[in-house]
Design a protein around this motif. Structure first.
Motif, mmCIF file in Angstrom:
data_model
loop_
_atom_site.group_PDB
_atom_site.id
_atom_site.type_symbol
_atom_site.label_atom_id
_atom_site.label_comp_id
_atom_site.label_asym_id
_atom_site.label_seq_id
_atom_site.Cartn_x
_atom_site.Cartn_y
_atom_site.Cartn_z
ATOM 1 N N ILE A 42 -11.324 33.396 -37.372
ATOM 2 C CA ILE A 42 -12.590 33.228 -36.669
ATOM 3 C C ILE A 42 -13.509 32.385 -37.548
ATOM 4 O O ILE A 42 -13.837 32.773 -38.666
ATOM 5 C CB ILE A 42 -13.247 34.587 -36.348
ATOM 6 C CG1 ILE A 42 -12.298 35.487 -35.550
ATOM 7 C CG2 ILE A 42 -14.572 34.376 -35.614
ATOM 8 C CD1 ILE A 42 -11.850 34.924 -34.232
ATOM 9 N N LEU A 45 -18.626 33.278 -34.451
ATOM 10 C CA LEU A 45 -18.681 34.199 -33.322
ATOM 11 C C LEU A 45 -20.150 34.446 -33.014
ATOM 12 O O LEU A 45 -20.901 34.853 -33.887
ATOM 13 C CB LEU A 45 -17.983 35.509 -33.683
ATOM 14 C CG LEU A 45 -17.916 36.605 -32.648
ATOM 15 C CD1 LEU A 45 -17.152 36.150 -31.412
ATOM 16 C CD2 LEU A 45 -17.241 37.841 -33.241
ATOM 17 N N LEU A 75 -16.807 42.675 -37.515
ATOM 18 C CA LEU A 75 -17.025 41.235 -37.359
ATOM 19 C C LEU A 75 -17.735 40.611 -38.550
ATOM 20 O O LEU A 75 -18.181 39.477 -38.472
ATOM 21 C CB LEU A 75 -17.829 40.985 -36.085
ATOM 22 C CG LEU A 75 -17.191 41.556 -34.825
ATOM 23 C CD1 LEU A 75 -18.159 41.492 -33.662
ATOM 24 C CD2 LEU A 75 -15.914 40.836 -34.502
ATOM 25 N N ALA A 102 -19.531 35.887 -25.105
ATOM 26 C CA ALA A 102 -19.124 35.702 -26.490
ATOM 27 C C ALA A 102 -18.679 34.258 -26.634
ATOM 28 O O ALA A 102 -17.974 33.726 -25.770
ATOM 29 C CB ALA A 102 -17.966 36.640 -26.831
ATOM 30 N N VAL A 104 -16.559 32.106 -29.175
ATOM 31 C CA VAL A 104 -15.629 32.289 -30.285
ATOM 32 C C VAL A 104 -15.086 30.918 -30.694
ATOM 33 O O VAL A 104 -14.471 30.228 -29.886
ATOM 34 C CB VAL A 104 -14.451 33.206 -29.889
ATOM 35 C CG1 VAL A 104 -13.560 33.494 -31.092
ATOM 36 C CG2 VAL A 104 -14.936 34.494 -29.257
ATOM 37 N N TYR A 106 -12.436 29.346 -33.211
ATOM 38 C CA TYR A 106 -11.339 29.870 -34.012
ATOM 39 C C TYR A 106 -10.329 28.787 -34.374
ATOM 40 O O TYR A 106 -10.142 27.809 -33.654
ATOM 41 C CB TYR A 106 -10.639 31.017 -33.285
ATOM 42 C CG TYR A 106 -9.993 30.622 -31.975
ATOM 43 C CD1 TYR A 106 -8.646 30.325 -31.908
ATOM 44 C CD2 TYR A 106 -10.744 30.534 -30.802
ATOM 45 C CE1 TYR A 106 -8.053 29.949 -30.711
ATOM 46 C CE2 TYR A 106 -10.156 30.161 -29.600
ATOM 47 C CZ TYR A 106 -8.812 29.875 -29.567
ATOM 48 O OH TYR A 106 -8.230 29.493 -28.385
#
Length: 151
Positions: A42, A45, A75, A102, A104, A106
């Motif tokens: 990640i 976030l 997190l 959310a 994200v 990544y």
């Protein structure tokens, strides 16, 4: 920079809308599983909520799933600042009022060896995309319906 590039996998992002403006605990635990298995890293976030008046607010990582426990530990370190206010506003533009999303960002760790080999071979990515699962299933159903039964 070249050394760093050779050790990175492709980077993707998702914007996922949640009803009731909360993130189910199973979603958080599955994300943590992907990280723990070394499948993804990640990079950032962030969470937003769209108010009834259309305004978009950033949400702190706290009790995201509404279970009464803080989710910060799970997190921790995931907020790098790569997802900026403009990104949050864009995410807010595509979600319904009263809902949360959310965002994200990544890295696909599983793809590092493949991506590194491509770069060493001088190959370059010229197109990329994602096919929604529902669209894929619809296409498979259409192919099956068009295939003669005796084929």
């Amino acid at each position: 920079m070249r050394d760093e590039l050779d050790t990175m996998g492709p980077v993707d992002y998702l914007v996922v809308e949640f009803p009731e403006a909360r993130v189910p605990s199973e979603v958080l635990s599955r994300l943590v599983d992907l990280v723990d298995q070394g499948i993804v890293r990640i990079l950032d976030l962030a969470f937003v909520r769209k108010e009834a008046d259309g305004s978009v607010i950033g949400l702190e990582v706290a009790d995201l799933d509404g279970d009464g426990e803080l989710d910060v530990r799970v997190l921790e370190g995931a907020a790098s600042g790569l997802v900026g206010r403009d990104d949050m506003d864009e995410a807010g533009a595509v979600i319904e009022p009263g809902r949360a999303a959310a965002i994200v960002l990544y890295e696909n760790l599983w793809a590092i060896p493949f991506a590194s080999a491509l770069r060493r071979a001088g190959a370059g990515l010229v197109a990329s995309g994602r096919i929604p699962v529902a669209a894929l299933l619809d296409s498979l159903d259409a192919v099956e319906a068009a295939t003669p039964a005796d084929a």
